[in-house]
Design an enzyme around this catalytic site. Structure first.
Site, mmCIF file in Angstrom:
data_model
loop_
_atom_site.group_PDB
_atom_site.id
_atom_site.type_symbol
_atom_site.label_atom_id
_atom_site.label_comp_id
_atom_site.label_asym_id
_atom_site.label_seq_id
_atom_site.Cartn_x
_atom_site.Cartn_y
_atom_site.Cartn_z
ATOM 1 N N LEU A 1 0.809 -1.221 0.000
ATOM 2 C CA LEU A 1 0.000 0.000 0.000
ATOM 3 C C LEU A 1 0.844 1.273 0.000
ATOM 4 O O LEU A 1 0.363 2.342 0.349
ATOM 5 C CB LEU A 1 -0.999 0.005 1.184
ATOM 6 C CG LEU A 1 -1.966 -1.186 1.227
ATOM 7 C CD1 LEU A 1 -2.840 -1.131 2.483
ATOM 8 C CD2 LEU A 1 -2.864 -1.202 -0.010
ATOM 9 N N PHE B 1 4.301 -6.886 -10.252
ATOM 10 C CA PHE B 1 4.237 -5.446 -10.523
ATOM 11 C C PHE B 1 4.896 -4.619 -9.419
ATOM 12 O O PHE B 1 5.206 -3.444 -9.646
ATOM 13 C CB PHE B 1 2.770 -4.972 -10.589
ATOM 14 C CG PHE B 1 1.964 -5.544 -11.716
ATOM 15 C CD1 PHE B 1 2.079 -5.022 -12.996
ATOM 16 C CD2 PHE B 1 1.067 -6.580 -11.510
ATOM 17 C CE1 PHE B 1 1.324 -5.528 -14.046
ATOM 18 C CE2 PHE B 1 0.305 -7.092 -12.540
ATOM 19 C CZ PHE B 1 0.440 -6.566 -13.810
ATOM 20 N N SER C 1 10.363 -2.268 -18.663
ATOM 21 C CA SER C 1 10.032 -0.974 -19.258
ATOM 22 C C SER C 1 10.887 -0.716 -20.481
ATOM 23 O O SER C 1 12.032 -1.179 -20.572
ATOM 24 C CB SER C 1 10.305 0.104 -18.203
ATOM 25 O OG SER C 1 10.314 1.378 -18.794
ATOM 26 N N TYR D 1 15.992 4.185 -11.285
ATOM 27 C CA TYR D 1 14.774 3.421 -11.568
ATOM 28 C C TYR D 1 14.985 2.553 -12.812
ATOM 29 O O TYR D 1 14.730 1.351 -12.808
ATOM 30 C CB TYR D 1 13.567 4.358 -11.772
ATOM 31 C CG TYR D 1 12.407 3.659 -12.443
ATOM 32 C CD1 TYR D 1 11.623 2.742 -11.746
ATOM 33 C CD2 TYR D 1 12.114 3.878 -13.796
ATOM 34 C CE1 TYR D 1 10.581 2.066 -12.387
ATOM 35 C CE2 TYR D 1 11.077 3.217 -14.432
ATOM 36 C CZ TYR D 1 10.319 2.312 -13.722
ATOM 37 O OH TYR D 1 9.289 1.643 -14.357
ATOM 38 N N LYS E 1 15.271 -1.764 -13.379
ATOM 39 C CA LYS E 1 14.559 -2.633 -14.327
ATOM 40 C C LYS E 1 15.555 -3.442 -15.162
ATOM 41 O O LYS E 1 15.382 -4.636 -15.382
ATOM 42 C CB LYS E 1 13.683 -1.788 -15.263
ATOM 43 C CG LYS E 1 12.512 -1.132 -14.583
ATOM 44 C CD LYS E 1 11.480 -2.167 -14.164
ATOM 45 C CE LYS E 1 10.397 -1.572 -13.295
ATOM 46 N NZ LYS E 1 9.598 -2.567 -12.586
ATOM 47 N N TYR F 1 7.047 -2.528 -21.056
ATOM 48 C CA TYR F 1 5.930 -1.635 -21.342
ATOM 49 C C TYR F 1 6.447 -0.354 -21.972
ATOM 50 O O TYR F 1 7.457 0.192 -21.536
ATOM 51 C CB TYR F 1 5.187 -1.213 -20.072
ATOM 52 C CG TYR F 1 4.787 -2.296 -19.105
ATOM 53 C CD1 TYR F 1 4.579 -3.614 -19.491
ATOM 54 C CD2 TYR F 1 4.581 -1.969 -17.768
ATOM 55 C CE1 TYR F 1 4.189 -4.571 -18.575
ATOM 56 C CE2 TYR F 1 4.186 -2.920 -16.842
ATOM 57 C CZ TYR F 1 4.003 -4.222 -17.241
ATOM 58 O OH TYR F 1 3.621 -5.159 -16.323
ATOM 59 N N LEU G 1 3.147 12.573 -18.465
ATOM 60 C CA LEU G 1 2.375 13.505 -19.290
ATOM 61 C C LEU G 1 0.859 13.413 -19.070
ATOM 62 O O LEU G 1 0.209 14.428 -18.800
ATOM 63 C CB LEU G 1 2.710 13.268 -20.777
ATOM 64 C CG LEU G 1 1.970 14.169 -21.761
ATOM 65 C CD1 LEU G 1 2.325 15.635 -21.557
ATOM 66 C CD2 LEU G 1 2.273 13.745 -23.195
#
Ligand code: NAD
Ligand code: UD1
Length: 337
Positions: free
Chosen positions: A33, A80, A124, A149, A153, A177, A200
């Site tokens: 969370l 995820f 990503s 970051y 990945k 992605y 964006l």
């Protein structure tokens, strides 16, 4: 199948849980969370008319993971859970490496100990760095990431590949992605960023709702048709469905596979603004600003491999992406608050 979804209450995770439940899979979600709200569980259950198990659990907590995996014999993990704010990762790299890398290593050990050696990982397009070729195929070499970051990945892809190479019982699907936007067509689920949005589309929707005065366009002197950055935006529901196809591949013992999930079509910042205005009927004031550090000019996928091998293809276009982002934001001006 019974699927463990880490980070399953987050933006992409929750949309994927909807698709999993819709086709009859059993779902167990763990999430700490840190970037999601417990009420997402009720909304997902309401939309699908199905229940799933949820545990507030951190992927770094081995005891917690063991408890969940003792209680549920899962067939596959869709992973995820992770931190994703690029700027924060530059300021606090160890927080990112600890959460994303140590967390994933811990998760892999727990899964392996419970004999679940199937994993789908959220990677990503950022792993391509400034891409060597456009459109980007999976063959395109990985590049220099511009932030921790992105490196997390890239390194996790390596860690997952090494894990599979050492033990052929593992099936690993790395999904790269492109730029997920949009929201569930019900308008009840969507992206809910904390504070000032970095990306964006959530920035545009917050301008549209009146929370922000105007959009800053980061650079109009790139080598692109209108000078603004070009990206491959993909509807989050299409992205979620890509995971269902990856699951089919896993159930056929696919080994190690890498797929781009994008539409194959790039849109500039100004084209996104125009399409959003058309879909929403709301004018988006903007101002040209300096380039943002670490940004590249153009990034879009060649999604042919996913179509050929997974039978997956994005169905929604930029209009639907803008329409559904706006539908979510206008129905929920304060997100899940
Ligand atoms: P998100 O923040 O909405 O979802 C991530 C979820 O993971 C959140 O619910 C968060 O509370 C949870 N989480 C974070 N650290 C955790 C931990 N240690 N233990 C348990 N739960 C934890 O993000 P998202 O946009 O849904 O992204 C999902 C995944 O896809 C992430 O790994 C992200 O890096 C990757 N990804 C996202 C994008 C994008 O543009 N959204 C693009 C490429 C890749
Ligand atoms: C960013 C991250 C990337 C991450 C991805 C999805 C950086 C450098 N990269 O990619 O690692 O995987 O988000 O979370 O942060 N733009 C504006 N004004 C804004 C926001 C964005 O003009 O207020 C422009 C950007 O310059 C870019 C385009 O819009 O050209 C898309 O930006 P964004 O949504 O942040 O995605 P990426 O930069 O592709």
């Amino acid at each position: 199948m019974k699927i463990l979804v880490t980070g399953g209450l987050g933006y992409i995770g929750s949309h994927t849980v909807v698709e999993l439940l819709n086709i009859g899979h059993e779902v167990v979600v763990i999430d700490n969370l840190s970037n999601s709200k417990p009420k997402v569980k009720d909304i997902v259950e309401d939309i699908t008319g199905r229940k799933f198990d949820f545990y507030e659990c951190d992927i770094r907590d081995r005891e917690g993971l063991d408890k969940v995996l003792d209680a549920h014999k899962v067939d596959c993990c869709i992973h995820f859970a992770g931190l994703k704010a690029v700027g924060e990762s530059v300021r606090e790299p160890l927080k990112y490496y600890e959460n994303n890398i140590a967390g994933t290593v811990n998760l892999l050990k727990a899964l392996s100990a419970h004999n679940c050696k199937n994993i789908i990982f959220s990677s990503s397009a950022t792993v391509y760095g400034d891409p060597a070729e456009i459109p980007i195929t999976e063959e395109c070499p990985k590049g220099q990431c511009t932030n921790p970051y992105g490196w997390s990945k890239s390194m996790l892809e390596q860690i997952l590949s090494d894990t599979r190479n050492a033990d052929k019982e593992w099936n690993v699907v790395l999904l790269r992605y492109f730029n997920p936007i949009g929201a569930h067509p019900s308008g009840r689920m969507g992206e809910d960023p904390n504070g000032i949005p970095n990306n964006l589309m959530p920035y545009i929707t917050q301008v549209a709702i009146g929370k922000r005065e105007k959009l800053g366009v980061f650079g109009n002197d790139y080598d692109t048709p209108d000078g603004t950055g070009v990206r491959d935006y993909i509807h989050v529901v299409d992205l979620a469905k890509g995971h269902i196809k990856a699951l089919d591949a896993i159930s056929k013992n696919c080994g190690l596979e890498v797929y781009n999930l994008g539409t194959g079509r790039g849109y500039s910042v100004l084209e996104v603004v125009q399409n959003f205005e058309k879909a929403s009927g709301v004018k988006i004031p903007y101002e040209i600003m300096p380039r943002r550090a670490g940004d590249i000019a153009t990034c879009y996928s060649d999604p042919a491999k996913a179509e050929e091998k997974l039978g997956w293809k994005a169905e929604f276009g930029i209009f639907e992406m803008c329409r559904d982002s706006w539908n979510w934001q206008s129905k929920n001006p304060n997100g899940y608050e």
